[in-house]
Design a protein around this motif. Structure first.
Motif, short mmCIF file in Angstrom:
data_model
loop_
_atom_site.label_atom_id
_atom_site.label_comp_id
_atom_site.label_asym_id
_atom_site.label_seq_id
_atom_site.Cartn_x
_atom_site.Cartn_y
_atom_site.Cartn_z
N ALA A 1 -24.56 -7.98 41.51
CA ALA A 1 -23.58 -9.01 41.89
C ALA A 1 -22.17 -8.43 41.80
CB ALA A 1 -23.70 -10.22 40.96
N TRP A 2 -21.33 -8.79 42.77
CA TRP A 2 -19.94 -8.35 42.82
C TRP A 2 -19.05 -9.56 42.56
CZ3 TRP A 2 -19.16 -3.14 43.63
CH2 TRP A 2 -20.22 -2.42 44.18
N PHE A 3 -18.08 -9.41 41.66
CA PHE A 3 -17.13 -10.48 41.33
C PHE A 3 -15.72 -10.04 41.70
CE2 PHE A 3 -20.68 -10.86 38.42
CZ PHE A 3 -20.97 -12.22 38.41
N ASP A 4 -15.07 -10.79 42.57
CA ASP A 4 -13.67 -10.55 42.92
C ASP A 4 -12.86 -11.77 42.49
OD1 ASP A 4 -13.43 -7.94 44.36
OD2 ASP A 4 -14.98 -8.87 45.60
N GLY A 5 -11.88 -11.53 41.62
CA GLY A 5 -11.07 -12.63 41.10
C GLY A 5 -11.00 -12.54 39.59
N SER A 6 -10.49 -13.60 39.00
CA SER A 6 -10.30 -13.64 37.55
C SER A 6 -11.59 -14.07 36.87
CB SER A 6 -9.16 -14.60 37.21
OG SER A 6 -8.94 -14.65 35.81
N LEU A 7 -12.35 -13.10 36.38
CA LEU A 7 -13.64 -13.38 35.73
C LEU A 7 -13.43 -13.69 34.26
CD1 LEU A 7 -16.79 -13.37 35.78
CD2 LEU A 7 -16.65 -10.93 35.19
N ASN A 8 -13.99 -14.81 33.81
CA ASN A 8 -14.00 -15.15 32.39
C ASN A 8 -15.26 -14.53 31.80
OD1 ASN A 8 -14.38 -16.46 29.87
ND2 ASN A 8 -13.07 -18.16 30.54
N VAL A 9 -15.10 -13.36 31.19
CA VAL A 9 -16.25 -12.60 30.71
C VAL A 9 -17.01 -13.36 29.64
CG1 VAL A 9 -16.97 -10.47 29.56
CG2 VAL A 9 -15.17 -10.41 31.30
N ARG A 10 -16.31 -14.01 28.73
CA ARG A 10 -16.98 -14.75 27.67
C ARG A 10 -17.80 -15.91 28.24
NH1 ARG A 10 -12.86 -15.28 22.47
NH2 ARG A 10 -12.76 -13.04 21.98
N ALA A 11 -17.27 -16.56 29.26
CA ALA A 11 -18.00 -17.67 29.87
C ALA A 11 -19.25 -17.17 30.56
CB ALA A 11 -17.10 -18.41 30.87
N LEU A 12 -19.16 -15.99 31.20
CA LEU A 12 -20.34 -15.42 31.85
C LEU A 12 -21.40 -15.05 30.82
CD1 LEU A 12 -21.75 -14.34 34.40
CD2 LEU A 12 -20.59 -12.16 34.01
N GLU A 13 -20.99 -14.41 29.73
CA GLU A 13 -21.93 -14.03 28.68
C GLU A 13 -22.57 -15.27 28.06
OE1 GLU A 13 -20.29 -9.87 26.81
OE2 GLU A 13 -19.23 -11.71 26.26
N ALA A 14 -21.76 -16.30 27.81
CA ALA A 14 -22.30 -17.52 27.22
C ALA A 14 -23.29 -18.20 28.16
CB ALA A 14 -21.15 -18.48 26.89
N SER A 15 -23.02 -18.14 29.45
CA SER A 15 -23.92 -18.76 30.44
C SER A 15 -25.26 -18.06 30.46
CB SER A 15 -23.27 -18.71 31.83
OG SER A 15 -22.04 -19.39 31.85
N LEU A 16 -25.25 -16.74 30.48
CA LEU A 16 -26.51 -15.98 30.49
C LEU A 16 -27.28 -16.19 29.18
CD1 LEU A 16 -25.24 -12.67 32.13
CD2 LEU A 16 -26.71 -14.39 33.19
N SER A 17 -26.58 -16.22 28.08
CA SER A 17 -27.24 -16.46 26.78
C SER A 17 -27.87 -17.84 26.73
CB SER A 17 -26.23 -16.31 25.64
OG SER A 17 -25.78 -14.97 25.54
N GLU A 18 -27.21 -18.83 27.32
CA GLU A 18 -27.76 -20.18 27.32
C GLU A 18 -29.01 -20.27 28.19
OE1 GLU A 18 -28.18 -24.37 26.74
OE2 GLU A 18 -27.41 -22.66 25.59
N VAL A 19 -29.05 -19.53 29.28
CA VAL A 19 -30.26 -19.49 30.12
C VAL A 19 -31.43 -18.94 29.30
CG1 VAL A 19 -31.34 -18.42 32.13
CG2 VAL A 19 -29.03 -19.33 32.31
N VAL A 20 -31.18 -17.87 28.55
CA VAL A 20 -32.23 -17.29 27.71
C VAL A 20 -32.68 -18.29 26.64
CG1 VAL A 20 -32.76 -15.45 26.06
CG2 VAL A 20 -31.46 -14.93 28.13
N ARG A 21 -31.72 -19.01 26.06
CA ARG A 21 -32.07 -20.00 25.03
C ARG A 21 -32.90 -21.14 25.59
NH1 ARG A 21 -31.34 -24.71 23.20
NH2 ARG A 21 -30.09 -25.29 25.02
N ARG A 22 -32.58 -21.57 26.80
CA ARG A 22 -33.25 -22.73 27.39
C ARG A 22 -34.70 -22.46 27.76
NH1 ARG A 22 -31.23 -26.74 30.12
NH2 ARG A 22 -32.31 -26.19 32.07
N HIS A 23 -35.00 -21.22 28.14
CA HIS A 23 -36.32 -20.92 28.72
C HIS A 23 -37.12 -20.02 27.79
CE1 HIS A 23 -35.42 -22.75 32.63
NE2 HIS A 23 -34.19 -22.29 32.46
#
Length: 550
Positions: free
Chosen positions: A94-116
């Motif tokens: 995946a390519w991200f162009d713009g202001s990436l909130n790295v912590r939000a991305l990490e938290a999102s992926l971690s939550e997916v792992v927690r949910r499933h």
């Protein structure tokens, strides 16, 4: 961000799946307005819904039960014997162009792992038998790599080099999560994300779900809000437990009986000619060739399917089987396909490996017309779809074909129509693009993928590079294109009479033949004519040598 949600696993006629509503009166009214093929598909779905209502929804399994699904067992066993450790890796870039909130991305992926639960599952080897271990929590960490020292023109090459290497890194199946992420920093407003997941916990549908969940979780995290996603009502292992119970039921036994009759005396091996002999153990070393079908092929196939009261899937598969008939002369052809096998509503929001393989067998000994073949393929597809609850692994077990490491059982050639809608993700402040990368692996001898693009059709042949040369596959693609034109133009023609050349290629071949015949006709045919020509062109060369004299 967009990705085909069925990158590796697709379902035939996915749009028809949505036509079965919750209103039986509306269903009956709709059946009166649908074509015959859509009525058949709708009736399959209605029967499935009636069975679901009778058996109840899938519920939580007993606390002591953590079974693998049939498909997970197959992948685990094949992973133990395969020399290609990346065979079952699914890599995304995946390519991200713009202001990436790295912590939000990490938290999102971690939550997916927690949910499933499936992403917190490991598979241990106990005396040659896989045992699933589900951890209550796992630590999921994104690896960070800084590539800002590379010149902008070098960065993309470096990202792709790392993506290729990352996709090949092996997983330890006993150590979850079998899902990893690497974030590459290219600049203050440009990043690349490498995702790799093992097929034993994932399928193409799961990729689409990941996009949906990360999109909503990321937006909530950026806004400082809690997760907007409801907890899953069931987990993947609940499905695995239910499916094993279903296969022991009367409905499960009925489906097995259908397949045993359908696949009785199936040839063990395809006779498709190869460029090299088949090795005793398949290495699964693969490659691909991609191309676009002629611009008018998509519309022509759709018209053909509509006129013959069938589907685009059936029309394309019948064309592929015609090509195989020309190459092999085999009158009994088995081609595999894959379905998402999310036939119940509670499975549509679960990550996991639900994919199932179906065997589509067609008899061609009588050299039928293409339209007759199309009807047979349609019938096989409808029958397979109505009995898709039977896992491929159960079929192999029941039919007990001769097993070996040199080829896949029941079928070695497959066809997949990628017709699921593209999933798109809009992250706040970002432009995102995603693509699948390759592990250069091949699970089968040959797979034809066809993608429904707008407009037209895109195709890809995935092949075992230990069996076929690239030139052979390129030629095969050209022959498929020619057949695509010829079956539409002459659907009543017998398969053996359908040319592997386009009409333009045939005219060029005829013109070349006429030229060669004309040249041959004007050439001298008698011995003394050849002597005269030689005397004129080679006057200083000796004509005869006898006893050392010219």
């Amino acid at each position: 961000m967009s990705v085909r949600s069925g990158g590796r696993v697709e379902r035939e006629c996915s749009e028809q799946r949505m036509e079965a509503s919750a209103n039986p009166v509306a269903d009956q009214d709709r059946k009166g307005r649908l074509s015959q093929v859509k009525r058949e598909i709708l009736e399959i779905k209605l029967r499935g819904r009636a069975r679901d209502a009778a058996s109840g929804r899938i519920s939580a399994r007993p606390a002591s039960q953590n079974p693998l699904s049939f498909g997970q067992e197959r992948i685990w066993f094949q992973s133990q014997v395969s020399s290609n450790e990346a065979l079952y890796h699914i890599p995304l870039l995946a390519w991200f162009d713009g202001s990436l909130n790295v912590r939000a991305l990490e938290a999102s992926l971690s939550e997916v792992v927690r949910r499933h639960e499936v992403l917190r599952s490991g598979f241990e080897n106990e005396n040659g038998v896989p045992v699933q271990i589900i951890l209550p929590q796992v630590e999921f960490a994104v690896t960070h790599i800084d590539l800002r020292d590379f010149a902008p023109e070098e960065q993309e090459c470096e990202v792709r080099r790392r993506a290729d290497l990352e996709a090949l890194q092996p997983f330890e199946l006993a150590s979850p999560p079998l899902f990893r992420a690497t974030l590459l920093k290219l600049g203050s407003t440009r990043h690349a994300l490498l995702l790799t997941v093992h097929h034993i916990v994932w399928d193409g549908w799961s990729s689409g779900l990941l996009i949906k969940e990360v999109g909503r979780l990321y937006a909530a995290a950026v806004a400082g809000e809690h997760s907007p996603l409801a907890p899953p009502t069931i987990q993947y292992a609940d499905f695995a437990y239910w499916h094993r119970s279903f296969m022991d039921s009367e409905d499960g036994r009925r489906q097995i009986a259908y397949w045993k009759k359908r696949l009785e005396a199936l040839p063990e091996l395809s006779t498709l000619p190869t460029d090299r002999p088949r090795a005793a153990k398949q290495k699964h070393r693969g490659s691909t060739h991609s191309w676009r079908l002629p611009d008018d092929a998509s519309d022509a196939f759709r018209v053909l399917a509509r006129e013959r009261n069938t589907t685009l899937f059936a029309a394309l598969l019948a064309t592929f089987k015609t090509l195989l008939f020309h190459y092999t002369g085999q009158g009994d052809l088995a081609v595999g396909t894959t379905v998402a096998f999310r036939t119940r509503s509670e499975l549509e929001s679960l990550l996991g490996f639900f994919a199932n393989a179906l065997v589509l067998r067609t008899r061609l000994e009588d050299d039928p017309s293409f339209e007759t073949l199309l009807g047979r393929v349609h019938e096989a597809a409808i029958g397979a779809q109505s009995n898709q609850d039977t896992p491929f692994e159960k079929l192999v077990e029941e039919l007990a074909p001769k097993r070996g490491l040199s080829h896949n059982p029941l079928f070695q050639i497959a066809f997949v129509l990628h017709n699921l809608p593209t999933e798109k993700l809009a992250l706040p402040g970002l432009t995102v693009g995603v693509e699948e990368t390759s592990t250069n692996s091949a699970a089968f001898d040959l797979v034809l993928h066809v993608f429904e693009d707008q407009p037209g059709l895109r195709a890809r042949l995935e092949y075992d590079a230990d069996l076929f040369d690239r030139s052979t596959i390129v030629r095969m693609a050209s022959h498929f294109d020619a057949l695509a034109q010829n079956v539409v133009r002459r659907p009543s023609g017998r398969l053996s009479a359908l040319s592997l050349l386009t009409s333009q290629q045939e005219q060029e071949l005829i013109a070349q033949s006429r030229t060669k015949l004309a040249q041959a006709a004007s050439a001298p045919t008698l011995l003394h004519h050849w002597v005269d020509i030689a005397a004129e062109t080679k006057a200083r060369t000796a004509a005869v040598i006898a006893e050392g004299k010219n």
